[in-house]
Motif scaffolding. Structure first.
Motif, PDB file in Angstrom:
ATOM      1  N   ALA A  26      -0.589 120.943 -65.814  1.00  0.00           N
ATOM      2  CA  ALA A  26      -0.990 121.661 -66.859  1.00  0.00           C
ATOM      3  C   ALA A  26      -1.015 121.465 -68.067  1.00  0.00           C
ATOM      4  O   ALA A  26      -0.120 121.826 -67.908  1.00  0.00           O
ATOM      5  N   THR A  49      -7.944 121.521 -71.812  1.00  0.00           N
ATOM      6  CA  THR A  49      -7.270 122.177 -70.848  1.00  0.00           C
ATOM      7  C   THR A  49      -7.461 121.184 -69.719  1.00  0.00           C
ATOM      8  O   THR A  49      -8.495 120.729 -69.295  1.00  0.00           O
ATOM      9  N   ASP A  51      -5.753 119.336 -65.997  1.00  0.00           N
ATOM     10  CA  ASP A  51      -4.623 119.085 -65.401  1.00  0.00           C
ATOM     11  C   ASP A  51      -4.494 118.272 -64.099  1.00  0.00           C
ATOM     12  O   ASP A  51      -5.521 117.826 -63.918  1.00  0.00           O
ATOM     13  N   THR A  53      -2.703 115.344 -61.354  1.00  0.00           N
ATOM     14  CA  THR A  53      -1.563 115.766 -60.178  1.00  0.00           C
ATOM     15  C   THR A  53      -1.394 113.591 -59.727  1.00  0.00           C
ATOM     16  O   THR A  53      -2.317 112.943 -60.604  1.00  0.00           O
ATOM     17  N   ASN A  73     -14.057 116.791 -63.552  1.00  0.00           N
ATOM     18  CA  ASN A  73     -12.663 116.705 -62.838  1.00  0.00           C
ATOM     19  C   ASN A  73     -13.367 114.995 -61.782  1.00  0.00           C
ATOM     20  O   ASN A  73     -14.087 114.453 -62.318  1.00  0.00           O
ATOM     21  N   ALA A  92      -8.490 127.863 -68.359  1.00  0.00           N
ATOM     22  CA  ALA A  92      -7.547 126.696 -67.712  1.00  0.00           C
ATOM     23  C   ALA A  92      -8.435 126.192 -66.466  1.00  0.00           C
ATOM     24  O   ALA A  92      -9.192 126.669 -65.586  1.00  0.00           O
ATOM     25  N   ALA A  94      -8.038 123.147 -63.536  1.00  0.00           N
ATOM     26  CA  ALA A  94      -7.158 123.443 -62.637  1.00  0.00           C
ATOM     27  C   ALA A  94      -7.713 122.482 -61.333  1.00  0.00           C
ATOM     28  O   ALA A  94      -9.081 122.363 -61.216  1.00  0.00           O
ATOM     29  N   THR A  95      -6.865 121.337 -60.589  1.00  0.00           N
ATOM     30  CA  THR A  95      -7.059 119.881 -60.006  1.00  0.00           C
ATOM     31  C   THR A  95      -8.284 121.025 -58.924  1.00  0.00           C
ATOM     32  O   THR A  95      -9.066 120.997 -58.252  1.00  0.00           O
ATOM     33  N   SER A  96      -7.689 122.033 -57.991  1.00  0.00           N
ATOM     34  CA  SER A  96      -8.630 123.067 -57.480  1.00  0.00           C
ATOM     35  C   SER A  96      -9.711 123.436 -57.158  1.00  0.00           C
ATOM     36  O   SER A  96     -10.576 124.204 -56.907  1.00  0.00           O
ATOM     37  N   ASP A  97     -10.005 123.129 -58.668  1.00  0.00           N
ATOM     38  CA  ASP A  97     -11.653 123.582 -59.040  1.00  0.00           C
ATOM     39  C   ASP A  97     -13.027 123.007 -58.537  1.00  0.00           C
ATOM     40  O   ASP A  97     -12.322 121.577 -58.589  1.00  0.00           O
TER      41      ASP A  97
END
Length: 107
Positions: A26, A49, A51, A53, A73, A92, A94-97
């Motif tokens: 992040a 923000t 993030d 991977t 995303n 924040a 997050a790639t999991s969002d």
């Protein structure tokens, strides 16, 4: 350029920066940084923000005095926004969002 376009441009730059980094994780961008051999800084009072991977990314952006959060995303090519209370801190990314389309509106 319209304010909405600046927010989109800021997110694209943040995603480029996140994808270009050698590490995953992040990042919060609030001040000047080196990007592609040049200096980039978000507009005054804008927080981004991001993030990332090896296989995914997410980014959110908001102006401190604004009432919208803009997000994107890797799961969907669209830019999305939602209305928030003015002064709300940017969440924040997050790639999991997963963007909930019942509370986010497509741009």
């Amino acid at each position: 350029m319209a304010r909405k376009d600046y927010m989109k441009l800021a997110l694209v730059i943040a995603l480029t920066m996140a994808a270009a980094t050698a590490y995953a994780g992040a990042t919060t961008i609030t001040s000047s940084l080196m990007l592609g051999g040049g200096s980039y800084s978000p507009s005054n009072k804008v927080t981004i923000t991001a993030d990332s991977t090896a296989t995914s990314y997410a980014a959110k952006s908001q102006h401190q005095a604004g009432d919208r959060v803009v997000a994107t995303n890797n799961q969907d090519p669209k830019m999305w926004y939602k209305t928030v209370a003015v002064g709300t801190a940017v969440e924040a990314a997050a790639t999991s969002d997963v963007l909930d389309t019942s509370s986010w509106t497509s741009m």
